[in-house]
Each structure stands twice: as structure tokens, then as C-alpha cells.
Design an enzyme around this catalytic site. Structure first.
Site, PDB file in Angstrom:
ATOM      1  N   GLY A 261      42.184 -22.156  11.938  1.00 33.40           N
ATOM      2  CA  GLY A 261      41.888 -22.320  13.356  1.00 33.40           C
ATOM      3  C   GLY A 261      40.943 -21.283  13.914  1.00 33.40           C
ATOM      4  O   GLY A 261      40.576 -21.355  15.089  1.00 33.40           O
TER       5      GLY A 261
ATOM      6  N   ARG B 152      43.189 -23.829  -2.976  1.00 33.03           N
ATOM      7  CA  ARG B 152      44.273 -22.883  -3.250  1.00 33.03           C
ATOM      8  C   ARG B 152      45.600 -23.570  -2.979  1.00 33.03           C
ATOM      9  O   ARG B 152      45.642 -24.716  -2.521  1.00 33.03           O
ATOM     10  CB  ARG B 152      44.137 -21.664  -2.338  1.00 33.03           C
ATOM     11  CG  ARG B 152      44.043 -22.055  -0.855  1.00 33.03           C
ATOM     12  CD  ARG B 152      44.080 -20.865   0.056  1.00 33.03           C
ATOM     13  NE  ARG B 152      43.698 -21.174   1.421  1.00 33.03           N
ATOM     14  CZ  ARG B 152      44.468 -21.744   2.328  1.00 33.03           C
ATOM     15  NH1 ARG B 152      45.692 -22.115   2.007  1.00 33.03           N
ATOM     16  NH2 ARG B 152      44.025 -21.966   3.553  1.00 33.03           N
TER      17      ARG B 152
ATOM     18  N   HIS C 281      47.023 -34.874  11.794  1.00 31.74           N
ATOM     19  CA  HIS C 281      46.442 -34.017  10.764  1.00 31.74           C
ATOM     20  C   HIS C 281      47.290 -34.231   9.509  1.00 31.74           C
ATOM     21  O   HIS C 281      48.426 -33.772   9.434  1.00 31.74           O
ATOM     22  CB  HIS C 281      46.495 -32.554  11.215  1.00 31.74           C
ATOM     23  CG  HIS C 281      45.801 -31.615  10.280  1.00 31.74           C
ATOM     24  ND1 HIS C 281      44.863 -30.700  10.698  1.00 31.74           N
ATOM     25  CD2 HIS C 281      45.895 -31.438   8.936  1.00 31.74           C
ATOM     26  CE1 HIS C 281      44.429 -30.006   9.654  1.00 31.74           C
ATOM     27  NE2 HIS C 281      45.052 -30.433   8.572  1.00 31.74           N
TER      28      HIS C 281
END
Length: 656
Positions: free
Chosen positions: A165, A292, A208
Site C-alpha cells: 500500500g 515470495r 482483492h
């Protein structure tokens, strides 16, 4: 065969990786900064090496120090965790050059997916749907402003190298564009050392949803279901769950295939997460790929029954994936929340200080991933997350109930947390119905009581008074204590209250102004207050530290300061014009100047701490007398930054 794993990270993720590595027979090496000398991950590993001072740039981001620690201990592989160097292509290459296996994807995949601009172009070429936008190479402010006029509003400004963000701004009209570009560049430069920006058309109130993918060195790639991360604040995830309550089986398959296509397009290896925005009509668009392990990976582990760190180590050894796509099954439902040391009632300001008591709840289906213990300190140097709290259930409602109970029963004394705020989110009807979008928190919780400074009610005051009065009499049970009348003065942070506590036989009453609350059959043993309130027997956990008293009951926590034996407290400076730093941090901008007339609430300084920018605002109307800090300074919590002279504003205004 790999034998010794160095974990180039700290906190809960280092602890989590160490535990799986030990279970698989690896020897483990921790690295730590001077501030983490006694941290849990440092003490849990077989060996540990100090890599520098507290500042991340000199320790956890110091690739050479980490590689030297690997050489010194004979580690043959390095797991970067997430954050820090986990998505640093240079570090991946440095490991390769040193003959050490990097437990992650190849550097070219990290580099490609680390750029929002380049990855978006690559996904378009691979046939993965993307959000319309502008991806100019190192575009200037003027080029971004011109592109925004063509793209239309609302739009998103995004840091090309961003994540979490940071460097992200929603702009609804042209008037706020230039200033938001400036702020986004500043945040991106501070967080990532790169201020390149892109623009995207804003998808209003989307979901999301992200897909967990895995690929090996033999050309195999699979997806392990999805996670819904729609509940966000400031574009940072607050709640994650698997599977998504919005995703249908057909949509899951379509998104999964697109995510695998994205991985194969960049010759990926290991764990990765492909993030999508999904609109109300279930159209999905590529957002980014994280190269990751994700913070929220435990929910995937709980619904698939797989250990993703074990998968990572398997791939790093050159072995094939343990399961084919048709063998991966989803079972039940899991929800995760991030328990932070932060104050929801004061704009979620990060909290620092001693963690006197940290005792996670226990129960079936619960999992706590944490790197802290009772007695640790929450420092300003790192992210203030205390734990990931995860609950699994046979269905979503069972997982919700277990998670609410876990939050209510977890004891955290010493720092303010978002624990009560999280439990209210999970209990909310909109969330319960599976209808939460990225706009959910702003729409449902902007006026929620959990976001307001608490004024303690008579019931909570009575419980605090009981503990303090018990200490004054030394009685183990009130029924054995002689009749007493005890005056008690408490500070609640927002106000000072005078109470009168009277005990008689097996009852104790607390009077505050015109309110009286009576408790019965009270006993105190091992920091637990047992009482009967209106015929119902209940318990209150508490902890005393000096004059501070921390209490937890009814699913809530609160604290008071005992002023009974102290002289009258002085004013706390609120509205005084003496503007202090709310936390340790760095001054990244001074936007006011001496002699300037200001109104209460105006921003004076921008403070950067715990990876976020925090505006320091005027607490009264007046004229700035002096500014006691400069851009680039490191400041301590409660350090005086600005002095405002009150009563001069009208004179200044008259001169205008």
C-alpha cells in the site's frame, strides 16, 4: 542435499521458517540486529549472527553482512522470508555468485515482477487480463498528469516498485493529482529507493483475490486455491481468508489457470502469489505478482493441508512438486487477521513500548504465528505486528466463531492493540454475509465505537477499583475483609475520575458521580478477578505494572493509571500548542514555518515511522513560534517538534 538454512529475516516469519526447517532436519541460522539480540527467532535457531545495528538499512537490508554470516556458519541455503531482501534480484544473484542456494525464484523473475510497469506489460503479452492504465518508462510528473487526462477519473497512482500500500493514492479528480503524485513519489522513494510511478483506472469497490502458485525446476506449475484479501485499510490487508466467499468454482479455475500462465511466462520457480482485482460482475484483472511467500500463506496451508515452506525447500533442492493439480483439494475454511500494536482510536497510530503480557488463546482450529513473548519490547525500528491469528473451521461460520473467541481470549497487556477492532470486523454482518469489498472498512467502520477514544463506563471502572482496593486492604476475598470505604482516583487517558469504593461482607460497590455499580463474591488469585455481576459469575484478567493497571473482560481490554497517591496531575498538553512526536521516526518534510498562522488540524510536519508517513498536526489555532526539527532529523517519541503561540491568530488574520 541441502543441510543448513540461514533465514534472512526476523520476527514471526523467521520463527515460522525455522520450525519447518528443523522439522525437516535442517540446521538453522538466524541473523539479528542489535535491537533483536534477545528476540524469539534469535534464540530459537541453532546458531545466530549479529549483522548490524537496529536500522534495517544497516542490518536486515545489508546483503554483504548476511552473506558473510552464511559463510561464517557454513549455511548452504538462504531463505529470505518476506519483506527486506525477499524480492531483491541483486541479493538473489549475490547468493548464486557465492555458491549459496537462494530459496526463491530466479533473479530475472524477481526483477520482472518487481516492476509494476514491466510486469503489467509482460502479462498483457501473455494474455492475462490487466487493468487499463499508463505504464510510461520513468514518466515525469507532467507526463503522468497528461496521461491522467486521457485515462479519466477516478484513477490510482501506484509505485512501480511498490507493495504493502505504500506509494499508492486514489485520485477522484484533477485537483488533487499533482500533490498526490508528489506524496506517492516521496513514499516510494522512502520505502523502495525508487520513485517511478504508474497510473491505473480505478476499479471501484472490487474484491482483492490472490492465487497461490508454485512452480519447480522441471516445468511443472500448479495453483493452490485463492485467498480473499478484500478487507483493507490504506490499501494494506487486515483480514485474509481461504477460500473466497465470492469466488465460484468456475472463477477459481479461470483465475488459477491465468495465474499459472503468468508464472510460466516468466520462467518462475518456487512460491509466488498472483494478485487480481475482481469486479462485481466477476471480471478479474492482474494486479501484481509477489515473488515470495505471503504474510497470509497460513490460510492456504490450513485449507490444503500443505506446508508451503516445506514445498519451497523441496523446490530449492531441485525436486519436483509433491502434488499435481488434480491432487490439490480444499478442505474447510480459514481466516487470518493481523494483530498489531496500534491504536485504532487515534488513526491506528503504531504503538511502542514493553509487552508485559502476551498470552495467545488456545483451542481447536487455532494457529498463532508470532515472534514475540511476554517481556519483549515493541520497538519503532520494525513493523508493529505482534502475531497473525488464524482460525480454521469446517465451514466459514465455524472459523469466524473460533477467530472471534481467539481474539477475545488472547491477553495483551502493555501496548494498545487492534484486537477489539478485529473482532468487530469478523462479527460484522456484511463480512459474515461474504459481501466485504475493498471499501468495506471505510463504509462500515468510519463511525464505529471501536475507533473512538473510549470513555470507561461504571462497570469497567468498578472492576479496576476492585483490583486497586484489594491491593490496599490485602484481602484475598472481599467476604473476609473488614468494612471499608476507599477513595480512588484514576486516569483513563482522556479524563480523571474520582471513585468511592465501599466493601461490606461479600459485596463491593463503586460510586462514580451519580452512578453506583455493585459486585459480589469477589476473589483475586493469580491475576484473575472473579466476581458476580447481576447474578452472573464472571472473570477479569488483569496485570499491574507500577501505577498502570491493565484489564481484560467482556471481550475487551482497557487500562487505567492509579493517581490515588499522586499529587494532582498537570495538564497533558492537549491543545497547548506544544506539538510532540507521537513515536520514534524520521522527519521527511516540514511544511510549516515560524510566524505562520495555523488552524487546529493543519499538517505541520510529515513523520516517517514503521514504513508509513504520519502527518503531525496543530492541536490548536495560533501562530507558529518555533520549529525545533529539520527535514532528515531522527526524533524520539514525545520529543517537542513545534511550539504554537495561542491567542495571536486573530491579530494575524486582521493584518491580512
Amino acid at each position: 542435499m541441502l543441510k543448513k538454512l540461514l533465514i534472512a529475516n526476523r520476527g514471526e516469519i523467521a520463527v515460522r521458517i525455522i520450525r519447518t526447517a528443523k522439522a525437516l532436519g535442517y540446521r538453522t541460522v538466524a541473523v539479528y540486529s542489535e535491537a533483536d539480540a534477545h528476540a524469539m527467532h534469535t534464540e530459537l535457531a541453532d546458531e545466530a549472527v549479529c549483522i548490524g545495528p537496529a536500522q534495517v538499512a544497516a542490518s536486515y537490508l545489508n546483503a554483504e553482512s548476511i552473506l558473510e554470516a552464511a559463510r561464517k556458519t557454513g549455511a548452504d541455503c538462504i531463505h529470505p522470508g518476506y519483506g527486506f531482501l525477499s524480492e531483491n534480484a541483486g541479493f538473489s544473484n549475490a547468493c548464486k555468485d557465492a555458491g549459496i542456494v537462494f530459496v526463491g525464484p530466479p533473479a530475472n523473475a524477481i526483477e520482472l515482477m518487481g516492476s509494476k510497469r514491466r510486469s503489467k506489460i509482460a502479462m498483457q503479452e501473455a494474455g492475462v487480463p490487466v487493468v487499463p492504465g499508463f505504464e510510461g518508462d520513468n514518466a515525469s510528473d507532467d507526463e503522468l498528469i497528461a496521461a491522467a487526462a486521457d485515462l479519466g477519473y477516478p484513477l490510482m497512482i501506484k509505485a512501480s516498485a511498490g507493495g504493502g500500500g505504500r506509494g499508492m493514492r486514489l485520485v477522484s479528480d484533477p485537483s488533487g493529482l499533482a500533490d498526490n503524485i508528489k506524496r506517492a513519489r516521496s513514499e516510494s522513494r522512502q520505502a523502495f529507493g525508487d520513485d517511478e510511478l504508474i497510473l491505473e483506472k480505478a476499479v471501484i469497490e472490487p474484491r482483492h483475490v490472490e492465487i497461490q502458485i508454485f512452480a519447480d525446476q522441471h516445468g511443472n506449475a500448479v495453483y493452490l486455491g485463492e485467498r480473499d484479501c478484500s478487507v483493507q485499510r490504506r490499501h494494506q490487508k487486515v483480514v485474509e481468508e481461504a477460500p473466497s466467499p465470492f469466488v465460484t468454482p468456475d472463477l477459481r479455475a479461470a483465475m488459477g489457470k491465468a495465474a499459472v500462465k503468468a508464472a510460466l511466462a516468466c520462467n518462475y520457480e518456487g512460491a509466488g502469489t498472483v494478485e487480481f482485482l475482481v469486479d462485481k460482475d466477476r471480471n478479474f484483472y492482474f494486479l501484481e505478482m509477489n515473488t515470495r511467500l505471503q504474510v497470509e500463506h497460513p490460510v492456504t496451508e490450513l485449507v490444503t493441508g500443505q506446508d508451503l515452506v516445506a514445498w519451497q525447500l523441496r523446490v530449492a533442492e531441485g525436486l519436483a512438486l509433491p502434488l499435481a493439480q488434480e491432487d490439490i483439494q480444499l478442505n474447510g475454511h480459514a481466516i487470518e487477521v493481523r494483530l498489531y500494536a496500534e491504536d485504532p482510536a487515534h488513526d491506528f497510530t503504531p504503538q511502542t513500548g514493553p509487552l508485559h503480557i502476551f498470552q495467545p488463546a488456545e483451542g481447536e482450529g487455532l494457529r498463532f504465528d508470532t515472534g514475540v513473548r511476554s517481556g519483549d519490547d515493541v520497538t519503532p525500528h520494525y513493523d508493529p505486528m505482534l502475531a497473525k491469528v488464524i482460525a480454521w473451521g469446517n465451514n466459514r461460520d465455524e472459523a469466524r466463531r473460533r477467530l472471534i473467541r481467539a481474539l477475545e481470549d488472547t491477553r495483551v497487556f502493555g501496548v494498545t492493540t487492534n484486537r477489539y477492532f478485529l473482532s468487530r470486523i469478523i462479527a460484522d454482518n456484511t463480512f459474515g454475509a461474504g459481501q466485504a469489498t475493498t471499501a468495506f472498512l471505510q463504509q462500515a467502520f468510519s463511525d464505529d465505537p471501536s475507533l473512538q477514544p473510549a470513555r470507561l463506563n461504571i462497570r469497567k471502572l468498578a472492576l479496576a477499583a476492585c483490583v486497586l482496593a484489594h491491593g490496599a486492604t490485602g484481602a484475598q476475598t472481599w467476604s473476609n475483609a473488614p468494612a471499608t470505604t476507599t477513595p480512588i482516583k484514576l486516569s483513563t487517558g482522556n479524563e480523571t475520575v474520582d471513585l468511592l469504593v465501599q466493601s461490606q461482607g461479600d459485596s463491593l460497590s463503586c460510586r462514580f458521580e451519580d452512578e453506583v455499580h455493585e459486585l459480589k463474591e469477589i476473589s483475586i488469585h493469580h491475576d484473575v478477578l472473579c466476581f458476580t455481576d447481576n447474578g452472573v459469575r464472571q472473570r477479569c484478567h488483569y496485570h499491574r505494572h507500577g501505577d498502570s493497571l491493565y484489564l481484560q473482560a467482556f471481550g475487551e481490554s482497557w487500562s487505567v493509571t492509579d493517581l490515588t497517591h499522586q499529587p494532582a496531575a498537570s495538564a497533558n498538553g492537549t491543545g497547548s500548542g506544544r506539538i510532540q512526536a507521537s513515536m520514534d521516526g524520521a522527519i521527511i518534510d516540514v511544511v510549516a514555518e515560524p510566524g505562520q498562522a495555523v488552524l487546529q488540524g493543519e499538517t505541520l510536519i510529515i513523520l516517517e515511522a514503521m514504513k508509513m508517513e504520519h502527518p503531525v498536526k496543530a492541536d490548536c489555532d495560533g501562530v507558529i513560534h518555533q520549529i525545533l526539527t529539520n527535514k532528515g532529523d531522527q526524533v524520539k517519541r514525545n520529543q517537542l517538534l513545534v511550539e504554537i503561540t495561542t491567542g495571536e491568530l486573530s491579530e494575524q488574520e486582521n493584518k491580512k
